[in-house]
Design a protein around this motif. Structure first.
Motif, PDB file in Angstrom:
ATOM      1  N   ASN A 204       0.834  -1.227  -0.085  1.00 30.12           N
ATOM      2  CA  ASN A 204      -0.093   0.080  -0.013  1.00 30.12           C
ATOM      3  C   ASN A 204       0.818   1.127   0.000  1.00 30.12           C
ATOM      4  O   ASN A 204       0.535   2.403   0.712  1.00 30.12           O
ATOM      5  CB  ASN A 204      -0.749  -0.118   1.427  1.00 30.12           C
TER       6      ASN A 204
ATOM      7  N   LYS B 104       0.139   2.786  -6.935  1.00 27.83           N
ATOM      8  CA  LYS B 104      -0.090   2.323  -5.515  1.00 27.83           C
ATOM      9  C   LYS B 104       0.096   0.855  -5.515  1.00 27.83           C
ATOM     10  O   LYS B 104      -0.517   0.108  -6.168  1.00 27.83           O
ATOM     11  CB  LYS B 104      -1.491   2.633  -5.042  1.00 27.83           C
TER      12      LYS B 104
ATOM     13  N   SER C 221      -1.626  -5.085  -1.648  1.00 26.02           N
ATOM     14  CA  SER C 221      -1.576  -5.302  -0.203  1.00 26.02           C
ATOM     15  C   SER C 221      -0.484  -6.195   0.129  1.00 26.02           C
ATOM     16  O   SER C 221      -0.078  -6.435   1.409  1.00 26.02           O
ATOM     17  CB  SER C 221      -2.848  -6.175   0.292  1.00 26.02           C
TER      18      SER C 221
END
Length: 85
Positions: free
Chosen positions: A18, A62, A65
């Protein structure tokens, strides 16, 4: 860094989960996902996905996870003439 000459720069990067990353794509950029994944402009890039950006300012990415391990090449498109319409 893996390679650099007067035309291009090649490197590998490991991004934490992230994380927002900006890549200078002024002279073009290519990003290959080796592990994990990332999102750019609403598109999801997973293992072995490849993003090629045209010459521009910056690309904002970005990481996913799981984070991401990527191969990046920049600078190599500055010697390519843009198409003439």
């Amino acid at each position: 860094p893996l390679y650099q000459d007067e035309r291009e720069q090649v490197r590998m990067e490991q991004w934490a989960a992230n994380t927002i990353v900006e890549i200078d794509s002024k002279d073009g950029a290519e990003v290959l996902v080796l592990e994990g994944g990332f999102e750019e402009s609403g598109d999801e890039f997973k293992k072995y996905s490849w993003l090629r950006t045209p010459m521009g300012e910056k690309v904002t990415i970005k990481s996913g996870s799981e984070g991401a391990k990527v191969w990046i090449k920049t600078g190599h498109l500055r010697f390519v003439e843009p198409p003439k319409f």
